[in-house]
Scaffold this motif. Structure first.
Motif, PDB file in Angstrom:
ATOM      1  N   UNK A 154       0.823  -1.207   0.000  1.00 42.07           N
ATOM      2  CA  UNK A 154       0.000   0.000   0.000  1.00 42.07           C
ATOM      3  C   UNK A 154       0.856   1.256   0.000  1.00 42.07           C
ATOM      4  N   UNK A 155       2.138   1.110  -0.272  1.00 45.50           N
ATOM      5  CA  UNK A 155       3.038   2.259  -0.291  1.00 45.50           C
ATOM      6  C   UNK A 155       2.726   3.101  -1.519  1.00 45.50           C
ATOM      7  N   UNK A 183      10.615   2.432  -8.754  1.00 45.20           N
ATOM      8  CA  UNK A 183       9.373   2.348  -7.985  1.00 45.20           C
ATOM      9  C   UNK A 183       9.200   0.954  -7.391  1.00 45.20           C
ATOM     10  N   UNK A 184       9.509  -0.051  -8.166  1.00 47.66           N
ATOM     11  CA  UNK A 184       9.404  -1.429  -7.690  1.00 47.66           C
ATOM     12  C   UNK A 184      10.337  -1.661  -6.505  1.00 47.66           C
ATOM     13  N   UNK A 185      11.568  -1.185  -6.625  1.00 50.69           N
ATOM     14  CA  UNK A 185      12.538  -1.345  -5.540  1.00 50.69           C
ATOM     15  C   UNK A 185      12.126  -0.578  -4.292  1.00 50.69           C
ATOM     16  N   UNK A 186      11.299   0.448  -4.477  1.00 48.88           N
ATOM     17  CA  UNK A 186      10.799   1.234  -3.346  1.00 48.88           C
ATOM     18  C   UNK A 186       9.569   0.603  -2.706  1.00 48.88           C
ATOM     19  N   UNK A 187       9.096  -0.501  -3.286  1.00 50.82           N
ATOM     20  CA  UNK A 187       7.952  -1.197  -2.724  1.00 50.82           C
ATOM     21  C   UNK A 187       6.612  -0.810  -3.307  1.00 50.82           C
ATOM     22  N   UNK A 188       6.628  -0.087  -4.418  1.00 51.56           N
ATOM     23  CA  UNK A 188       5.378   0.309  -5.066  1.00 51.56           C
ATOM     24  C   UNK A 188       4.842  -0.891  -5.852  1.00 51.56           C
ATOM     25  N   UNK A 189       3.558  -1.158  -5.717  1.00 45.07           N
ATOM     26  CA  UNK A 189       2.923  -2.271  -6.432  1.00 45.07           C
ATOM     27  C   UNK A 189       3.067  -2.070  -7.937  1.00 45.07           C
ATOM     28  N   UNK A 190       3.282  -3.151  -8.693  1.00 40.61           N
ATOM     29  CA  UNK A 190       3.495  -3.032 -10.147  1.00 40.61           C
ATOM     30  C   UNK A 190       2.394  -2.268 -10.887  1.00 40.61           C
ATOM     31  N   UNK A 191       1.147  -2.525 -10.570  1.00 40.71           N
ATOM     32  CA  UNK A 191       0.053  -1.826 -11.247  1.00 40.71           C
ATOM     33  C   UNK A 191       0.080  -0.337 -10.977  1.00 40.71           C
ATOM     34  N   UNK A 192       0.344   0.030  -9.746  1.00 38.22           N
ATOM     35  CA  UNK A 192       0.422   1.449  -9.390  1.00 38.22           C
ATOM     36  C   UNK A 192       1.627   2.099 -10.057  1.00 38.22           C
ATOM     37  N   UNK A 193       2.744   1.381 -10.114  1.00 41.89           N
ATOM     38  CA  UNK A 193       3.944   1.913 -10.764  1.00 41.89           C
ATOM     39  C   UNK A 193       3.673   2.184 -12.240  1.00 41.89           C
TER      40      UNK A 193
END
Length: 83
Positions: A5-6, A48-58
């Motif tokens: 949820x980040x 964004x992925x490495x920061x923990x953002x969900x793939x769809x949101x990224x």
């Protein structure tokens, strides 16, 4: 890894990022411009992925960023013609 949820500060609101990408794209044509955008989008998706953002949101963030970049380019072009 499960989706998180980040959320990050919206990319399209990062003016220096938007303007920087727009300026580079304006200096390129055709496949060079496409290659630059694809490379930039891929790098941002990885960050964004490495920061923990969900793939769809990224992916949504990168899409919204592209619209902001294109809008910036259009506004700058319109301003040049208005002078």
């Amino acid at each position: 890894m499960s989706d998180s949820n980040i959320s990050a500060f919206p990319l399209h609101r990062r003016r220096k990022l938007v303007e920087g990408i727009a300026r580079v794209l304006e200096s390129k044509n055709g496949e060079d411009a496409n290659a630059f955008w694809r490379s930039t989008a891929k790098q941002i998706l990885i960050q964004l992925s490495e920061s923990g953002i969900a793939p769809g949101l990224a992916e949504q963030e990168v899409g919204t960023l592209l619209h902001a970049v294109l809008g910036d380019m259009a506004a700058r072009s319109a301003a040049k013609f208005a002078q």
